[in-house]
Design a protein around this motif. Structure first.
Motif, mmCIF file in Angstrom:
data_model
loop_
_atom_site.group_PDB
_atom_site.id
_atom_site.type_symbol
_atom_site.label_atom_id
_atom_site.label_comp_id
_atom_site.label_asym_id
_atom_site.label_seq_id
_atom_site.Cartn_x
_atom_site.Cartn_y
_atom_site.Cartn_z
ATOM 1 N N ASP A 1 18.869 53.773 89.720
ATOM 2 C CA ASP A 1 18.052 54.155 90.871
ATOM 3 C C ASP A 1 18.225 53.227 92.064
ATOM 4 O O ASP A 1 18.228 53.660 93.200
ATOM 5 C CB ASP A 1 16.574 54.166 90.468
ATOM 6 C CG ASP A 1 16.312 55.227 89.429
ATOM 7 O OD1 ASP A 1 16.369 56.404 89.802
ATOM 8 O OD2 ASP A 1 16.108 54.891 88.252
ATOM 9 N N ARG A 2 18.339 51.927 91.799
ATOM 10 C CA ARG A 2 18.353 50.956 92.896
ATOM 11 C C ARG A 2 19.672 50.993 93.665
ATOM 12 O O ARG A 2 19.693 50.886 94.875
ATOM 13 C CB ARG A 2 18.106 49.558 92.301
ATOM 14 C CG ARG A 2 17.778 48.493 93.301
ATOM 15 C CD ARG A 2 16.365 48.657 93.814
ATOM 16 N NE ARG A 2 16.126 47.848 94.985
ATOM 17 C CZ ARG A 2 15.483 46.688 94.992
ATOM 18 N NH1 ARG A 2 14.998 46.196 93.877
ATOM 19 N NH2 ARG A 2 15.317 46.027 96.107
ATOM 20 N N ARG B 1 13.211 54.289 98.868
ATOM 21 C CA ARG B 1 12.491 53.148 99.413
ATOM 22 C C ARG B 1 13.252 52.419 100.510
ATOM 23 O O ARG B 1 12.703 52.022 101.512
ATOM 24 C CB ARG B 1 12.286 52.196 98.244
ATOM 25 C CG ARG B 1 11.069 51.427 98.256
ATOM 26 C CD ARG B 1 10.972 50.617 96.966
ATOM 27 N NE ARG B 1 12.228 50.440 96.281
ATOM 28 C CZ ARG B 1 12.516 50.965 95.115
ATOM 29 N NH1 ARG B 1 11.664 51.749 94.529
ATOM 30 N NH2 ARG B 1 13.659 50.722 94.528
ATOM 31 N N ASP B 2 14.522 52.175 100.250
ATOM 32 C CA ASP B 2 15.244 51.281 101.163
ATOM 33 C C ASP B 2 15.765 52.043 102.362
ATOM 34 O O ASP B 2 16.870 52.203 102.594
ATOM 35 C CB ASP B 2 16.358 50.559 100.404
ATOM 36 C CG ASP B 2 15.743 49.644 99.364
ATOM 37 O OD1 ASP B 2 14.827 48.901 99.727
ATOM 38 O OD2 ASP B 2 16.143 49.713 98.197
#
Lengths: 287, 256
Positions: free
Chosen positions: B38-39, B255-256
């Protein structure tokens, strides 16, 4: 100087949303303050390691592997096997991690996990002695976070205990006691002797709120964190306060009580998942 | 710990069967998963037999230090690392000379496929972690890395696909496993952009006659074409899943 971990920058909108949710007793992912994200354990996933496990804590994924080798015991502990814990924070897990020398956090992570195992005497080190003072088994535990969505400490702790629970050590036959020679029989294995199962609980403090198992978004705005590990007897076997802020006495007591309250549930979950989850190379299907 | 008696080792038996039951022109079982993390902006896991390579991609993003940036194209960085427990004897976590050389050749194998001139002054980063090594880690790494690049949405001329061919006695073999790599007579890893036909990685150790080299290279390209189809299928699966998620309303901005 070792490199420090970079944190992502949160928008002030996201920050204020998080604070207003906290006021209502809610977290941004819908959890209550003391809820742990779902845990999934895939054991024995690396065939070339003597023990391994891939652990999911929500979206956080950590792979731990165990290698065993022959080593000389410490002079002052001739009747004890050895174990070493390391953590590699590679950019695979997060853009905040950089290649190069280990960061302060990767060393802290490995040492916090190591301490919980050491203090709880999880591994029966005396049973790892082959020739006292000469040859013992050395257990190398390595932690590789693969996806950092927060709380790498607890995810790593779970991955390490699961990997140790799957670890098998080969038979060592003494061929020459005088010269200290042994013959390793790889096909005859016994499980690593374990006597405890420490579980760690990491809390983040955001404003005046204490949250269990912080996600990476929460870690971005936390002032400080507290990790408490509990052994089989319900004793505290390791504590680590981290980051810049401070905790009040009451907050520490709340965290300690929550950890003790939750430990049996989590330990049972680990044991159950190790018993029933798919294991071995085919477990990669379940990623 | 385990020693292999080389004199007793039979890499291909009288029926033409290799140590893992394959024939000379067969690939190991191949498993490909795209977008499993995910990241990372792009990720892929490629398993060739027991070899497992995980690749992640970040970027294009701002280049630091700034003076290293190239004013007319993006810079590609690639790092290849092996997990300490990926091999029989524990590997030290510090990168070895071998890991640094492979990082370089992998970067150069991927570079020709990427539209680097679209993103001047930026950097695209590829990180590869070998979770288990059983021969052919650089080829698995390239297969995973090019899928992770595609998963990250980096414009490319095509995927990069890799496999090794080699020689065992007077027989050419495809997709060497660890034992064949160590005790065989030659190892020829090849990477190619099948869409353009360019060979972007070519290395060899051991010895091969001129004629045998030609056969081995042909065999590697045949293997590459099979793997390429599987890569495309895996990528299509990934984007179909994504489409379903978007249509199902599950998708939200990251998010990012």
């Amino acid at each position: 100087m070792l490199p420090e971990i970079k944190r992502s920058i949160l928008s002030s909108l996201e920050k204020s949303t998080m604070y207003s949710l906290l006021k209502d007793g809610k977290r941004i992912d819908g959890r209550n303050f003391y809820d742990i994200r779902s845990i999934k354990i895939l054991p024995s996933i690396i065939e070339k390691a003597e023990g391994s496990a891939l652990v999911y804590l929500g979206n956080t994924k950590v792979l731990a592997g165990v290698k065993v080798s022959l080593a000389r015991p410490f002079e002052d502990m001739p009747n004890q096997g050895l174990f070493v814990t390391g953590a590699e924070l590679t950019p695979v897990a997060s853009p905040a991690f950089e290649l190069g020398p280990p960061s302060y956090f990767s060393i802290e992570l490995a040492r916090v996990v190591d301490r919980a195992i050491r203090s709880s005497e999880m591994i029966d080190l005396e049973k790892l002695v082959i020739i006292p003072g000469e040859i013992v088994w050395m257990i190398n535990i390595d932690i590789y976070p693969l996806d950092d969505d927060g709380n790498l400490i607890d995810a790593s702790m779970l991955a390490v205990i699961a990997a140790l629970m799957t670890t098998e050590i080969p038979k060592a036959e003494i061929t020459d006691l005088e010269k200290g020679k042994v013959n390793v029989i790889k096909d005859e294995k016994r499980p690593l002797p374990l006597v405890d199962l420490p579980i760690s609980f990491t809390f983040a403090k955001i404003g005046d709120y204490i949250l269990l198992d912080p996600s990476s978004t929460e870690e971005n705005i936390m002032q400080n964190r507290l990790t408490i590990a509990i052994n089989n007897k319900g004793e505290i076997c390791s504590i680590q306060k981290g980051e810049g802020g401070g905790f009040k006495f009451n907050e520490v007591i709340i965290a300690k009580n929550i950890a003790i309250e939750k430990v049996n549930e989590v330990r049972k979950l680990v044991v159950n998942q190790l018993a029933k989850n798919p294991r071995g190379p085919n477990a990669w299907e379940y990623i | 710990m385990k020693e292999i008696d080389e004199s007793k080792l039979i890499l291909i038996d009288s029926n033409g069967i290799r140590t893992d039951g394959r024939r000379w022109n067969e690939l190991r079982p191949l498993r490909i998963r795209v977008g499993i993390l995910d990241r990372a902006e792009g990720s892929a896991l490629v398993e060739m037999g027991k070899t497992k390579a995980l690749a992640t991609v970040y970027g294009p993003k701002e280049m630091f230090p700034k003076h290293m940036a190239n004013p007319d194209r993006a810079i590609l960085r690639a790092a290849y690392r092996m997990a300490t427990f990926s091999v029989e004897e524990r590997k030290k976590p510090q990168p070895s000379r071998r890991e640094l050389e492979l990082s370089k050749v992998i970067k150069e194998a991927l570079e020709p496929a990427i539209m680097l001139h679209y993103y001047p002054r930026t950097v695209i980063e590829v990180y590869i972690l070998i979770l288990q090594a059983d021969g052919g880690t650089r080829t698995a790494a390239i297969n995973a890395a090019s899928l992770a690049l595609a998963d990250a949405g980096i414009p490319m001329k095509g995927l990069v696909t890799a496999v090794a061919a080699g020689r065992v006695g007077d027989q050419v073999v495809l997709d060497l496993n660890d034992v064949e790599d160590k005790y065989g007579d030659a190892d020829l890893p090849v990477a190619m952009i099948p869409a353009t036909g360019e060979i972007t990685l070519l290395q060899m150790d051991g010895t091969m006659s001129s004629d045998m080299f030609e056969r081995a290279l042909k065999l590697a390209i045949e293997g590459i074409n099979i793997i390429y189809e599987r890569q495309r299928d895996a990528l299509k699966r990934r984007f179909l899943e994504l489409k379903e998620k978007i249509l199902g309303g599950e998708f939200y901005a990251s998010r990012d």
